[in-house]
Design a protein around this motif. Structure first.
Motif: not given
Lengths: 306, 181
Positions: B23-31, B170, B174
């Motif tokens: 948690x808090x490491x993937x800025x995508x929406x669908x996770x 990531x 980015x």
């Protein structure tokens, strides 16, 4: 110490030229000295440990820290359902504007978008309609790049722009923000709101931390439990301390503008302030108000406009 | 029964450790798939911790001059551990059940009132369970409880390493992407 005089690290380690166009080198020692002078010893220590070349903070390192901090902030937004809170007000506002539409598309612009979570979430949700353009704007180009990459990775219909929200080539219809207003000193708020009117914005809703009595404790607890980056922990707790109260925000908005109805969109369960983590100061053109209230349904009782 | 309950709690805790590490490491929406993988990764690390604990306690029982009595002492220690862990797990499970209700206010209340604080006190609860198991027991149970606590506390940092590296990749991707405008 005046709560407004304390500075967040993220406000100091990234600086732009007066036009807000280009990043300028930041001297680590100057930032450390400023924080130390304000008595923010821990914040000064965090910055003093950041790598620098010739005394200038390493821009790539700073970008990385901000990326990680904003990803952690997104996690808090997910946990506290912040986009859902925004959508509850934004959807009827868009509908109200559409009913009186004088120009299309309807541009919803998120001001200080960071990694663009709100805009990307709205694009993924797809609730606002095909005539709505979703745009995120931020001065920080590294965050804008990251937001663009994230949107592209999920084929989301939205875009991100580096620059000034009030100087876009295509003007904003509705301006939103989440967790941005506390970065402005109280005396700067009036000119910020005035800029909305000058830019011809139809409505704005700026969500920020509600300075309720448990907010600093809650911010400390959550940043200790959820955040890993020392910068994110430090700034996150300070943001709850620096947050402006309703009176400060609405007074500044009324002083800076003359063509909006101004107020705060409250929340049910006002006796449980921990549920009121963020709330918006709202400004909306008078001709849209009745339609907005109809769109809000029972929730219209919590929209206190003057 | 005692061992099965402890194994179940350990795997559930390890799964949640995996979630927290991700948690808090993937800025995508669908996770959803990302988090599912994180929970499984955490449970995998938890399984490794359980194997370690099993080997240590099993070895102590094996070398004991009175293996059945030693086994019973471990069971008693496990029962005292559960006395600490079950109320904590019940609180977390009840909060998750309430979280299913789609109310922004209720979820905020649960996050601030339950999920945040229990994340902070989890290490203390793990150590308290180990201390309870070791109280009034022989050296073997004390040692077994200490190994169990250390192994469970190690799960999250182990999984965390994977997501630190994941995020570094990531971030590089980015920042290489240039935004228009």
């Amino acid at each position: 110490m005046n709560k407004g005089s304390r500075r967040e690290i993220s406000d100091l380690i990234v600086q732009h030229d007066p036009l807000g166009q280009a990043r300028v080198p930041v001297e680590r020692a100057a930032v450390v000295a400023e924080l130390a002078e304000l008595g923010q010893v821990r914040a000064a220590r965090i910055v003093s440990r950041m790598p620098a070349t010739g005394g200038i903070l390493d821009e790539e390192y700073v970008n990385g820290v901000l990326f990680r901090s904003h990803a952690e902030l997104q996690r808090l937004s997910e946990e506290f359902l912040q986009p859902q809170r925004v959508l509850a007000l934004l959807r009827p506002t868009v509908a109200a504007y559409r009913a009186h539409a004088t120009r299309t598309p309807i541009r919803v612009v998120d001001f200080g978008c960071g990694l663009g979570y709100l805009i990307r979430w709205l694009a993924a949700k797809g609730d606002l309609g095909p005539d709505v353009e979703l745009i995120g704007v931020d001065f920080n180009d590294s965050l804008v790049n990251a937001a663009s990459a994230a949107a592209k990775a999920e084929s989301l219909k939205c875009r991100f722009v580096t620059g000034d929200v009030f100087a876009l080539d295509e003007p904003a219809t509705i301006v939103t923000s989440v967790g941005v207003l506390h970065h402005f000193a109280a005396q700067s708020l009036e000119s910020l709101f005035r800029a909305h009117e000058t830019a011809g914005v139809a409505a704005f809703m700026h969500y920020d931390i509600a300075p309720t009595w448990p907010a600093p404790l809650g911010a400390w607890l959550f940043h200790a439990a959820r955040m890993r980056e020392p910068l994110a922990r430090q700034d996150g707790v300070l943001s709850a301390v620096r947050a402006h109260d309703d009176e400060t925000l609405t007074s500044a908005a009324r002083a800076g503008t003359s063509s909006y109805r101004i107020g705060v969109f409250g929340t049910p369960f006002a006796l449980f302030p921990v549920t009121r983590i963020i709330r918006p100061v709202v400004g909306i053109r008078p001709e849209l108000v009745d339609q907005l209230r109809r769109g809000l349904g029972r929730m219209h009782r919590h929209l206190n406009l003057e | 029964m005692i061992a099965a309950a402890l194994v179940a709690l350990a795997l559930a805790d390890a799964g949640l450790s995996g979630f927290r590490a991700a948690a808090g490491r993937n800025p995508l929406i669908y996770k959803a798939a990302y988090y599912k993988g994180a929970v499984l990764r955490g449970m995998g690390a938890g399984f490794g911790a359980l194997v370690t604990i099993g080997l240590v306690t099993g070895a102590m029982i094996f070398v004991s001059s009175d293996a059945p009595a030693q086994y019973e002492m471990f069971v008693d220690g496990g029962r005292r551990m559960l006395g600490i862990y079950i109320p904590f797990a019940t609180l977390v499970a009840a909060a998750f059940a309430l979280y299913m209700i789609k109310s922004v206010e209720l979820r905020s209340l649960l996050s601030t009132g339950i999920f945040g604080p229990v994340t902070l006190i989890r290490p203390i609860v793990i150590l308290a369970g180990a201390a309870a198991a070791g109280t009034g027991s022989g050296l073997e149970v004390k040692l077994g409880a200490a190994v169990a606590a250390a192994a469970m506390l190690a799960v999250e940092p182990v999984v965390d390493r994977h997501y630190v590296n994941w995020m570094a990749r990531a971030g590089r991707i980015a920042h290489r992407t240039r935004a228009p405008g």
